[in-house]
Design a protein around this motif. Structure first.
Motif: not given
Length: 204
Positions: A42-49, A51-55, A67-71
């Motif tokens: 089961d593949v999930q892709v996380v695009e850091l772009r 999430l930049a502000h959240e990081i 959204s970051l917590k989900q990642a």
């Protein structure tokens, strides 16, 4: 068929990006290799772009937006990980490093990880061994032997059957084997009671 989860971290900044293209090819190859071993990924892709502000907010405040917590939770629960970063100034991107900085220190311990990077020229290929592999050794991840680097020249018409294809397939097969031989990841609930109510009352 066994069921396992694979999280793909893509740190590309443009849309579309060669980083995401490599991430997609690696995840597809890993899925095919796992299927041959009797495992469905089961593949999930996380695009850091995205999430930049959240990081950045998390680094400043110590709290992860939803959204970051989900990642972060997805990475913690994953049975395997593929990470792909663009190379800037002979190193991984700041966004890529920042994401791993805001993970819990034990998140990647013994987790199978496939490392990959993209750049405009093959001169940056050593970033995989000189920068990425030491980072993930520090995080105690189980990094597969083959890392994958793709320069701009690798995306030519012959790349589908060329050296890049061979590296992708070899690395994906190594990751699939590591995922298959491990038990599924279980994440402990930090709020779960470790003792029954009666036992807790005895200690009062």
């Amino acid at each position: 068929m066994k069921q396992r989860t694979l999280v793909v971290i893509s740190a590309g900044l443009s849309q579309p990006s060669s980083t995401r293209l490599l991430a997609d090819q690696l995840s597809a190859a890993a899925g095919a290799a796992a299927a041959r071993l009797g495992v469905t990924l089961d593949v999930q892709v996380v695009e850091l772009r995205d999430l930049a502000h959240e990081i950045t907010d998390h680094m400043l405040t110590g709290f992860a937006p939803a959204s970051l917590k989900q990642a972060q939770d997805a990475v913690a629960a994953a049975d395997g990980l593929i990470t792909v970063t663009p190379v800037f100034t002979a190193g991984y991107s700041g966004l890529y490093k920042s994401f791993f900085d805001v993970l819990d220190k034990d998140t990647l311990a013994d987790k199978p990880v496939l490392l990959a990077a993209t750049a405009g020229t093959a001169r940056h290929s050593l970033v995989l061994e000189h920068a990425l592999r030491p980072l993930f050794a520090y995080l105690r991840a189980a990094v597969v032997p083959t890392a994958v680097f793709a320069a701009s020249d690798d995306w030519g018409a012959d790349s589908v059957e060329g050296p890049l294809r061979g590296r992708i397939d070899r690395a994906a097969a190594e990751l699939a084997r590591e995922i298959e031989r491990r038990e599924p990841v279980t994440v402990a609930d930090p709020f779960a009671l470790t003792a029954g109510f009666e036992d807790l009352m005895k200690n009062l």
